[in-house]
Every structure is written in structure tokens, then in C-alpha cells.
Design a protein around this motif. Structure first.
Motif, PDB file in Angstrom:
ATOM      1  N   ILE A 143      18.203   8.217  10.516  1.00 64.40           N
ATOM      2  CA  ILE A 143      17.595   9.363  11.213  1.00 64.40           C
ATOM      3  C   ILE A 143      18.215  10.657  10.694  1.00 64.40           C
ATOM      4  O   ILE A 143      17.517  11.636  10.406  1.00 64.40           O
ATOM      5  CB  ILE A 143      17.789   9.244  12.735  1.00 64.40           C
ATOM      6  N   ASN A 144      19.535  10.655  10.561  1.00 65.12           N
ATOM      7  CA  ASN A 144      20.224  11.859  10.078  1.00 65.12           C
ATOM      8  C   ASN A 144      19.885  12.170   8.633  1.00 65.12           C
ATOM      9  O   ASN A 144      19.732  13.339   8.254  1.00 65.12           O
ATOM     10  CB  ASN A 144      21.730  11.669  10.239  1.00 65.12           C
ATOM     11  N   ILE A 145      19.759  11.128   7.814  1.00 62.34           N
ATOM     12  CA  ILE A 145      19.334  11.342   6.425  1.00 62.34           C
ATOM     13  C   ILE A 145      17.931  11.949   6.408  1.00 62.34           C
ATOM     14  O   ILE A 145      17.642  12.873   5.644  1.00 62.34           O
ATOM     15  CB  ILE A 145      19.369  10.017   5.634  1.00 62.34           C
ATOM     16  N   GLY A 146      17.049  11.431   7.280  1.00 61.55           N
ATOM     17  CA  GLY A 146      15.702  11.976   7.370  1.00 61.55           C
ATOM     18  C   GLY A 146      15.689  13.430   7.802  1.00 61.55           C
ATOM     19  O   GLY A 146      14.936  14.249   7.263  1.00 61.55           O
ATOM     20  N   ILE A 147      16.527  13.760   8.796  1.00 64.68           N
ATOM     21  CA  ILE A 147      16.623  15.157   9.256  1.00 64.68           C
ATOM     22  C   ILE A 147      17.071  16.058   8.111  1.00 64.68           C
ATOM     23  O   ILE A 147      16.489  17.134   7.877  1.00 64.68           O
ATOM     24  CB  ILE A 147      17.592  15.260  10.446  1.00 64.68           C
TER      25      ILE A 147
END
Length: 535
Positions: free
Chosen positions: A199-203
Motif C-alpha cells: 500500500i505504501n509503495i503504491g502511495i
């Protein structure tokens, strides 16, 4: 001829027993050579066995890691949407001339609609399996992203947003469940935190996409930003042919040999495989017996839970809600608005500052991954909730007392980065880890779906109300409110959340059956007994 005879005498002396004095040196030498050879062969066998164990251990770790990575790809979609929409909304506002209320609805509707995806995802994953549910999630999201990218109006954009929300709802609840069910106990915490990492990589990718395409015309750039989100879901199609099905789901479906085959790939020794399989079969057998006697649907038992299940639901649903009501999605979605309130000017500067937030969030989630199976879940939650409370309060102070000067801007950026860092260290990943760990096999998918529903409802309410609440009580006042809510989360962790580090999923189930008061000592004693039996 003499040489030939001597050789014969030597061979007879060693193997036949007619050893002559003239042959003794040669025979003795040959004898000692054989003894050395036997010792060397024994050492080689031991070395080869040790080498094989090491090879299996490495292969197992790589396989489980690959499964966790592939299963987490859906979460890149959620993260990318959250990150990219924070910047894309600036250009959607210009291109489609939407109002502030429409802006809030557009951003928040994804979380609200994902509720239906999460609710359906629990039942669908029980019916068709965990990994095919993840594949279905990717297909639905792809359709939504394509519709959004081509949308000529706000109404069509909303249709795409709804489809994307359903796909995200499916994916966000099933990935942690799948990873928890396939992971060995010692690495379950760090592996189950992978969805939050992704999720953080996507953000971060969303923020970078905003910055990269912001120079294009306003009617093109946001469409490119959104359509890039399809790329990760294409990789999921490949992943479905690599990762196996959950062994616990296979056991529930009476496909025991397939479950054993999966466990052989995900555990380092055969004894552990048989032990885990026996535990799963016992838990599944108890579930089947309960079903046969009571014949109650899962949803009905969730609505009228036993004391143990009630404790599980309070823990899982509560921690999921606290993850969002402390304002993390508002911080991520509206970071440009927050920095504007602090006095920062210029779109490029605002988007660059959000990239810094994304980098911080991604880096600190990696810290949690390394620590979660070493220090445990609760210590990380304590550090996270206390740190978030302090940072949210500092954001409010910087916005209310320091004005629009450089010091106020710097402190606001630092505090926002600190908030997402503390969130990523504990509340972000541990929330999903706990929810995937604490429920029995029969309830796991649908109870986790309920937790995801709580998460998405709170996320949607925060995202859809942030601008309106900020207009009513100021941005600083909103962050004072977030800090107060965050302070109550510390008490929730202390009173309600148990420590699950180092325990199998079946042991955790027994821990809740015993109640909060007896969790610590009795379960630890049981773990010690199990270790003694293994030795």
C-alpha cells in the motif's frame, strides 16, 4: 608375473585373511585407506544432509516470500489510488469543473463502496478459494481504472470509481488472510505486513506519478495518472499461476493431500508439516462438528457470537476502526491542502512535499517488517499510537500558533512525516496482521471482511468529511480532534489487544477462548511444553 602375484597376495591378505609378512605394509596401507574412506563418507553424508536442509530452508523462504509478494500486489492498487488521487484531484477540479462537495464525494466514495467488495470478498473467497478471489479483485479494479481514465464527465468518473472501490474491497481483505494462512509461524507477522508495505509503495508511486505528469495539460495529465494504476493488476494474472492455494482453505474443502503438498513447500521440515496439518485438521474438524450440530450460517454466529468470538470481533473490528479514525487517509489524500493551510504555495512545491510524505511512509513500513516478529505486536502498537498522538498534536499547534511563516511550514511537514512514520511502524501493518491472525478457520475470511468494512467505513467518513470539517473548525482544529482520538487508541491497545507473536493460528484461537485475563501465563506455558516435546 611377480607383480601380478604380489597383487594377488595383497588382495587375499586384506579380504581373504591369508595375509603374508611381505604383503603387510601394502595391506595395512590399503586397510587404513578404507577406514579413512568410510569416515570421510560418513562426514560427507552428514555434510550433504546439512546442506540439503539448508537448501530446503532457503527454497522455502524464497517460495513463501514470493507468495507474500504476489498476494500483496492488489494492495499496490489501493495505495496508488490513494496517492495519485491527492494530486489528480487538483487537475480533475480544473478539467471537469467539479465542486468541493463533489471532490469530497469522489475521494471518499472509494472507501465506502469498497465495503461491499470486502463483504462479498469474505464469502467469495470461502467459495472459490483465496487466490482466485484476489484475481477477481484485480479484474474488477482494471475495469474501474479504465472507465475513470476515459471519463468525459463527473458521473462517468463516479462509475469507474465505484468499480475500482469494489475491486479494492475484495483485494484489501483477502491478501492478509491468504498470507497468514500460508506463512510459517515464525515469519507470519513480517509476511502478513507485506500488504501494508505494498500500500505504501503504491502511495509513493501515486505521488511520483502526480509529480511526473503534472506538467501536461490539465485534460490529459490526470487521465494518464489514473490509467497507470492498471499496470500492477496485470502482474496479478501471472501471479495466479505461481502461488498455491491456502492450505487451511484446502483442508476445509477436504483436499488434505493438496494442503500437505503446499505445507511441504512453506515449512522447513517434514515433522513441522505434519504437526501443522494435524492442527489445521483438528481446527477444521471442530468447526465441521459445530456446523453439523448447530447448522448455523457463519453470518448468524457473527451476529450472535460466543464470548471468545466476541473478544475476537472487538479486537479485530476495533483496531481496524482506530487505524482510520486517527486521520491517516485525510493526511495522505489531503496533504496538499494541509500544506496550503501551513502557508506553502505552488503546485510543484505541494506535490514535492507529498512525495516526501510518501517516501517517509514507505521507509518506516520496512522498519515494522523487520521488528514485528522480534519485538511483538503490542510494543509496536504502543510506539505507534503514542507517536501519532504527539505528531498530530504538533501539526495542530504548528497550524494554529505559528502562522504561515517558514518555521510553521517546516514544522507542519516534519510533523506530517512523523505521523505517517509512526503509523507505518505499528498501526498500519499490525492492524492487518492481527485481523488475519485472531479468527478461527471457519470465521476467518468473513470476520476479516467485517474488520475491513469497519476500516473502509471510517476511511470513507474521514475522507468525505475532512474538507467540510476543516472549513467548520479549521484544519488545526481537525488535527486537535485527530490527536484526541489517537490518545484513546493507546488505552484500547493496552486493554483489549493481545500479544500473538510466536503463536500458531490455532494457539491464538485457544488464547481467546481462555479470556483476556489468562492469555499470558497459560499460553506461554503451553508454548514451553510444545518446545520440550519437539526437543
Amino acid at each position: 608375473m611377480g607383480i601380478h602375484d604380489n597383487n594377488n597376495i595383497t588382495v587375499n591378505g586384506v579380504f581373504g585373511g591369508d595375509m603374508e609378512m611381505s604383503a603387510l605394509p601394502l595391506g595395512s596401507k590399503n586397510k587404513y585407506k578404507r577406514m579413512d574412506s568410510e569416515l570421510t563418507d560418513g562426514d560427507d553424508d552428514s555434510h550433504n544432509h546439512h546442506h540439503q536442509l539448508e537448501d530446503r530452508s532457503k527454497t522455502t523462504r524464497k517460495f513463501v516470500l514470493a507468495c507474500a509478494i504476489f498476494a500483496s500486489l492488489n494492495n499496490v492498487l489501493l495505495g496508488y489510488d490513494v496517492g495519485v488521487m491527492s494530486g489528480a484531484i487538483l487537475f480533475i477540479h480544473q478539467d471537469l469543473n467539479i465542486t468541493e462537495v463533489q471532490e469530497e464525494i469522489l475521494i471518499g466514495i472509494l472507501s465506502i463502496v469498497s465495503i461491499f467488495g470486502s463483504l462479498a470478498g469474505g464469502r467469495v473467497s470461502d467459495a472459490i478459494g483465496r487466490k482466485w478471489a484476489m484475481g477477481l479483485a484485480a479484474v474488477i479494479f482494471q475495469a474501474g481504472a479504465a472507465v475513470m481514465a476515459a471519463a468525459p464527465s463527473f458521473e462517468i468518473l463516479m462509475i469507474g470509481r465505484i468499480l475500482a472501490g469494489i475491486g479494492i474491497g475484495f483485494g484489501v481483505m483477502i491478501a492478509p488472510v491468504y498470507i497468514a494462512e500460508i506463512s510459517p509461524t515464525v515469519a507470519r507477522g513480517s509476511l502478513t505486513s507485506f500488504p501494508e508495505i505494498f500500500i505504501n509503495i503504491g502511495i509513493l508511486l501515486g505521488y511520483v506519478s502526480n509529480y511526473a505528469f503534472s506538467g501536461l495539460p490539465a485534460h490529459i495529465n490526470w487521465r494518464i495518472m489514473l490509467v497507470v494504476g492498471i499496470v500492477p493488476s496485470v502482474l496479478i494474472a501471472f501471479a495466479l499461476f505461481v502461488i498455491p492455494e491456502s492450505p487451511r482453505w484446502l483442508v476445509v474443502q477436504n483436499r488434505v493431500e493438496e494442503a500437505r503438498s503446499v505445507l511441504l513447500k512453506t515449512n522447513e521440515n517434514d515433522a513441522e508439516v505434519e504437526e501443522r496439518l494435524a492442527e489445521i485438521q483438528l481446527a477444521a474438524g471442530n468447526t465441521t462438528d459445530a456446523q453439523n450440530h448447530e447448522d448455523k450460517p457463519v453470518w448468524r454466529e457473527l451476529l450472535s457470537p460466543s464470548p471468545a468470538l466476541r473478544r475476537m470481533l472487538l479486537t479485530g473490528f476495533g483496531i481496524q476502526c482506530y487505524q482510520q479514525v486517527t486521520g491517516i487517509d485525510a493526511t495522505v489524500y489531503y496533504s496538499p491542502e494541509i500544506f496550503k493551510a501551513a502557508g506553502m504555495q505552488g503546485e510543484s512545491k505541494l506535490l514535492a512535499a507529498t512525495v516526501a510524505v510518501g517516501v517517509t511512509k514507505t521507509v518506516f513500513i520496512l522498519v515494522a517488517t523487520f521488528l514485528i516478529d522480534k519485538v511483538g505486536r503490542k510494543p509496536l502498537l504502543y510506539a505507534s499510537t503514542i507517536g501519532m498522538t504527539a505528531c498530530l498534536f504538533t501539526v495542530a499547534i504548528s497550524l494554529s500558533l505559528l502562522g504561515h511563516g517558514s518555521l510553521g511550514i517546516a514544522l507542519a511537514i516534519l510533523s506530517i512525516c512523523g505521523n505517517v512514520a509512526f503509523f507505518s511502524v505499528g498501526m498500519g501493518p499490525v492492524c492487518w496482521v492481527l485481523t488475519s491472525e485472531i479468527f478461527p478457520i471457519r470465521f476467518r475470511a468473513q470476520a476479516s471482511a467485517l474488520g475491513a468494512v469497519g476500516n473502509r467505513v471510517c476511511s470513507g467518513l474521514v475522507a468525505m468529511s475532512f474538507l467540510s470539517v476543516s472549513r467548520a473548525i479549521t484544519v488545526a482544529g481537525t488535527f486537535f480532534l485527530f490527536s484526541a482520538i489517537s490518545a484513546t487508541s493507546v488505552a484500547f491497545v493496552y486493554m483489549i489487544v493481545p500479544e500473538t507473536k510466536g503463536k500458531s493460528l490455532e494457539q491464538i484461537e485457544k488464547m481467546f477462548e481462555k479470556g483476556y485475563e489468562s492469555q499470558g501465563g497459560e499460553v506461554q506455558l503451553g508454548d514451553a511444553e510444545r518446545l520440550m516435546q519437539k526437543q
